[in-house]
Motif scaffolding. Structure first.
Motif, PDB file in Angstrom:
ATOM      1  N   GLU A  47       0.819  -1.215   0.000  1.00 48.13           N
ATOM      2  CA  GLU A  47       0.000   0.000   0.000  1.00 48.13           C
ATOM      3  C   GLU A  47       0.854   1.267   0.000  1.00 48.13           C
ATOM      4  O   GLU A  47       1.968   1.278   0.511  1.00 48.13           O
ATOM      5  CB  GLU A  47      -0.903   0.045   1.237  1.00 48.13           C
ATOM      6  CG  GLU A  47      -1.982  -0.984   1.246  1.00 48.13           C
ATOM      7  CD  GLU A  47      -2.873  -0.903   2.472  1.00 48.13           C
ATOM      8  OE1 GLU A  47      -3.973  -1.481   2.416  1.00 48.13           O
ATOM      9  OE2 GLU A  47      -2.494  -0.277   3.483  1.00 48.13           O
ATOM     10  N   PHE A  63      -3.891   3.608  -1.258  1.00 49.58           N
ATOM     11  CA  PHE A  63      -3.830   3.088  -2.618  1.00 49.58           C
ATOM     12  C   PHE A  63      -3.137   1.735  -2.569  1.00 49.58           C
ATOM     13  O   PHE A  63      -2.026   1.625  -2.059  1.00 49.58           O
ATOM     14  CB  PHE A  63      -3.068   4.047  -3.535  1.00 49.58           C
ATOM     15  CG  PHE A  63      -3.758   5.364  -3.697  1.00 49.58           C
ATOM     16  CD1 PHE A  63      -4.685   5.550  -4.711  1.00 49.58           C
ATOM     17  CD2 PHE A  63      -3.504   6.405  -2.820  1.00 49.58           C
ATOM     18  CE1 PHE A  63      -5.345   6.766  -4.855  1.00 49.58           C
ATOM     19  CE2 PHE A  63      -4.162   7.619  -2.959  1.00 49.58           C
ATOM     20  CZ  PHE A  63      -5.087   7.791  -3.975  1.00 49.58           C
ATOM     21  N   ASP A  64      -3.800   0.718  -3.083  1.00 52.61           N
ATOM     22  CA  ASP A  64      -3.280  -0.646  -3.082  1.00 52.61           C
ATOM     23  C   ASP A  64      -2.561  -0.912  -4.400  1.00 52.61           C
ATOM     24  O   ASP A  64      -3.081  -0.595  -5.471  1.00 52.61           O
ATOM     25  CB  ASP A  64      -4.439  -1.628  -2.892  1.00 52.61           C
ATOM     26  CG  ASP A  64      -3.948  -3.029  -2.686  1.00 52.61           C
ATOM     27  OD1 ASP A  64      -3.727  -3.734  -3.691  1.00 52.61           O
ATOM     28  OD2 ASP A  64      -3.772  -3.416  -1.517  1.00 52.61           O
ATOM     29  N   SER A  66      -2.207  -3.481  -6.096  1.00 50.95           N
ATOM     30  CA  SER A  66      -2.929  -4.352  -7.041  1.00 50.95           C
ATOM     31  C   SER A  66      -3.942  -3.599  -7.896  1.00 50.95           C
ATOM     32  O   SER A  66      -4.370  -4.103  -8.930  1.00 50.95           O
ATOM     33  CB  SER A  66      -3.642  -5.478  -6.281  1.00 50.95           C
ATOM     34  OG  SER A  66      -4.676  -4.949  -5.478  1.00 50.95           O
ATOM     35  N   THR A  67      -4.303  -2.376  -7.501  1.00 52.76           N
ATOM     36  CA  THR A  67      -5.294  -1.612  -8.267  1.00 52.76           C
ATOM     37  C   THR A  67      -4.703  -0.395  -8.976  1.00 52.76           C
ATOM     38  O   THR A  67      -5.431   0.325  -9.648  1.00 52.76           O
ATOM     39  CB  THR A  67      -6.443  -1.143  -7.348  1.00 52.76           C
ATOM     40  OG1 THR A  67      -5.901  -0.293  -6.328  1.00 52.76           O
ATOM     41  CG2 THR A  67      -7.157  -2.324  -6.713  1.00 52.76           C
ATOM     42  N   LEU A  68      -3.410  -0.171  -8.828  1.00 52.90           N
ATOM     43  CA  LEU A  68      -2.769   0.988  -9.458  1.00 52.90           C
ATOM     44  C   LEU A  68      -2.223   0.641 -10.833  1.00 52.90           C
ATOM     45  O   LEU A  68      -1.809  -0.493 -11.080  1.00 52.90           O
ATOM     46  CB  LEU A  68      -1.614   1.491  -8.587  1.00 52.90           C
ATOM     47  CG  LEU A  68      -2.009   2.147  -7.273  1.00 52.90           C
ATOM     48  CD1 LEU A  68      -0.774   2.383  -6.411  1.00 52.90           C
ATOM     49  CD2 LEU A  68      -2.731   3.450  -7.536  1.00 52.90           C
ATOM     50  N   THR A  69      -2.206   1.621 -11.708  1.00 58.52           N
ATOM     51  CA  THR A  69      -1.584   1.460 -13.018  1.00 58.52           C
ATOM     52  C   THR A  69      -0.140   1.925 -12.889  1.00 58.52           C
ATOM     53  O   THR A  69       0.120   3.099 -12.594  1.00 58.52           O
ATOM     54  CB  THR A  69      -2.331   2.287 -14.079  1.00 58.52           C
ATOM     55  OG1 THR A  69      -3.702   1.895 -14.075  1.00 58.52           O
ATOM     56  CG2 THR A  69      -1.730   2.065 -15.458  1.00 58.52           C
ATOM     57  N   THR A  74      -1.306   9.325 -11.093  1.00 61.21           N
ATOM     58  CA  THR A  74      -2.540   9.189 -10.333  1.00 61.21           C
ATOM     59  C   THR A  74      -2.769  10.498  -9.589  1.00 61.21           C
ATOM     60  O   THR A  74      -2.008  10.841  -8.679  1.00 61.21           O
ATOM     61  CB  THR A  74      -2.457   8.026  -9.318  1.00 61.21           C
ATOM     62  OG1 THR A  74      -2.203   6.818 -10.017  1.00 61.21           O
ATOM     63  CG2 THR A  74      -3.737   7.903  -8.511  1.00 61.21           C
ATOM     64  N   THR A  88       4.760  -0.062  -1.001  1.00 61.14           N
ATOM     65  CA  THR A  88       4.415  -0.752  -2.248  1.00 61.14           C
ATOM     66  C   THR A  88       5.483  -1.736  -2.708  1.00 61.14           C
ATOM     67  O   THR A  88       5.203  -2.587  -3.532  1.00 61.14           O
ATOM     68  CB  THR A  88       4.177   0.249  -3.386  1.00 61.14           C
ATOM     69  OG1 THR A  88       5.401   0.957  -3.640  1.00 61.14           O
ATOM     70  CG2 THR A  88       3.055   1.224  -3.062  1.00 61.14           C
TER      71      THR A  88
END
Length: 131
Positions: A47, A63-64, A66-69, A74, A88
């Motif tokens: 995270e 922000f995790d 696994s869900t970030l580009t 962002t 992260t």
């Protein structure tokens, strides 16, 4: 010769671990917190956690990984953020600009558990980089 008990060794190890947990690291190797050492709240592995106020106070945004580009800008929700923890496992660059423009202030932090009690500028966006 003195004999160490398991309890004494465990106590010593716990004390050393607690002391080193308060020492933040940055990309330059300097202490991110300056002279103060604030106790940081939890931020799970994988995270990026940001707070609207210094010293990990105010509204928290998580922000995790696994869900970030990865490698993409962002923009943060309305408002600015002033403290962060990067867990992260990847470098994260924070930007003063909400579109990740390098014309304003920006700084990259490694992903090994950086604690930044106070950013030198208002963070409005970030990028997580591939390692």
């Amino acid at each position: 010769m003195r004999t160490w008990t398991t309890a004494r060794a465990t106590t010593l190890a716990a004390a050393l671990l607690a002391a080193t947990a308060l020492i933040p690291a940055t990309a330059t190797g300097a202490h991110a917190s300056g002279a103060r050492a604030a106790a940081a709240p939890a931020c799970a592995t994988g995270e990026l956690c940001l707070w609207t106020k210094p010293d990990f106070k105010g509204t928290k945004q998580i922000f995790d990984l696994s869900t970030l580009t990865i490698n993409s800008c962002t923009a943060l929700p309305a408002g600015t953020y002033q403290s962060l923890i990067n867990r992260t496992g990847r470098p994260v660059t924070t930007y003063q600009s909400d579109v990740c423009a390098e014309t304003g202030e920006f700084q990259t932090y490694p992903g090994d558990g950086v604690l930044l009690p106070q950013s030198p500028y208002q963070v409005r966006a970030f990028k997580v980089w591939e390692t």
